[in-house]
Design a protein around this motif. Structure first.
Motif, PDB file in Angstrom:
ATOM      1  N   LYS A   1     -46.570 -53.549  15.227  1.00 10.85           N
ATOM      2  CA  LYS A   1     -46.159 -54.838  14.652  1.00 10.85           C
ATOM      3  C   LYS A   1     -47.351 -55.745  14.354  1.00 10.85           C
ATOM      4  CE  LYS A   1     -41.696 -54.049  15.058  1.00 10.85           C
ATOM      5  NZ  LYS A   1     -41.571 -52.776  14.386  1.00 10.85           N
ATOM      6  N   ASP A   2     -48.303 -55.826  15.292  1.00 11.68           N
ATOM      7  CA  ASP A   2     -49.442 -56.730  15.148  1.00 11.68           C
ATOM      8  C   ASP A   2     -50.713 -55.966  15.529  1.00 11.68           C
ATOM      9  OD1 ASP A   2     -51.382 -58.727  15.294  1.00 11.68           O
ATOM     10  OD2 ASP A   2     -49.973 -60.212  16.093  1.00 11.68           O
TER      11      ASP A   2
ATOM     12  N   SER B   1     -53.864 -56.649  15.040  1.00  8.87           N
ATOM     13  CA  SER B   1     -54.931 -57.447  15.655  1.00  8.87           C
ATOM     14  C   SER B   1     -54.679 -57.656  17.147  1.00  8.87           C
ATOM     15  CB  SER B   1     -55.125 -58.780  14.931  1.00  8.87           C
ATOM     16  OG  SER B   1     -53.941 -59.536  14.957  1.00  8.87           O
ATOM     17  N   LYS B   2     -53.429 -57.878  17.539  1.00  9.17           N
ATOM     18  CA  LYS B   2     -53.109 -58.015  18.966  1.00  9.17           C
ATOM     19  C   LYS B   2     -53.338 -56.697  19.701  1.00  9.17           C
ATOM     20  CE  LYS B   2     -49.725 -61.687  19.684  1.00  9.17           C
ATOM     21  NZ  LYS B   2     -48.316 -61.976  19.956  1.00  9.17           N
ATOM     22  N   SER B   3     -52.980 -55.586  19.063  1.00 11.92           N
ATOM     23  CA  SER B   3     -53.118 -54.283  19.724  1.00 11.92           C
ATOM     24  C   SER B   3     -54.575 -53.925  19.966  1.00 11.92           C
ATOM     25  CB  SER B   3     -52.441 -53.183  18.896  1.00 11.92           C
ATOM     26  OG  SER B   3     -53.200 -52.865  17.751  1.00 11.92           O
TER      27      SER B   3
ATOM     28  N   TYR C   1     -53.955 -56.203  26.092  1.00  5.33           N
ATOM     29  CA  TYR C   1     -52.655 -56.362  25.437  1.00  5.33           C
ATOM     30  C   TYR C   1     -51.895 -55.039  25.495  1.00  5.33           C
ATOM     31  CZ  TYR C   1     -49.072 -57.120  21.902  1.00  5.33           C
ATOM     32  OH  TYR C   1     -47.872 -57.219  21.253  1.00  5.33           O
TER      33      TYR C   1
END
Length: 133
Positions: A85-86, A88-90, A95
């Protein structure tokens, strides 16, 4: 020995071990040091584990490439899962959406020399390369 060397389907937990061993064997054949063999095997474990955990099935492909160094090992992790989904977060240490340590993808990026990720709701493909020193 250029081009695609092997494809390892990932559909059950034991396939993670098979992919790791295949990658280590190929790295040995290509002349990687034992330290780089361990780095490559660890990255493969993370990539294959992510396929199994999040997408249920996919494959790890091993290719010999040329470029930055005389020879490199390219590993492609591909699945048809729900996608990330994201991205950059992964890629942030710590995270996790699975309750793990969140070291997976950032760790893979640190272990390998080149890292590229593409993800959509139709699946994820990650390309990594380790160059022979």
């Amino acid at each position: 020995m250029k081009g695609t060397l092997s494809n390892v389907p990932i559909a059950k937990e034991l396939d993670i071990v098979g992919a790791r061993q295949t990658g280590r064997n190929i790295a040995t054949e290509l002349g990687f040091s034992s330290v780089d063999q361990a780095r490559i095997a660890t990255a493969i474990s993370e990539l294959a584990r992510n396929i199994y955990l999040y997408a249920k099935k996919g494959e790890i492909t091993f290719q010999q490439v040329e470029g930055v160094a005389p020879v490199g090992l390219k590993i492609i992790a591909k699945d048809n899962g729900p996608g990330i989904k994201d991205i950059s977060k992964s890629m942030i240490d710590g995270y996790s959406t699975s309750g793990g340590l969140g070291a997976g993808l950032p760790g893979v990026k640190r272990l390998m020399d080149d890292f590229d990720i593409m993800s959509s709701d139709e699946g994820t493909t990650i390309h990594v390369i380790k160059w022979l020193r």
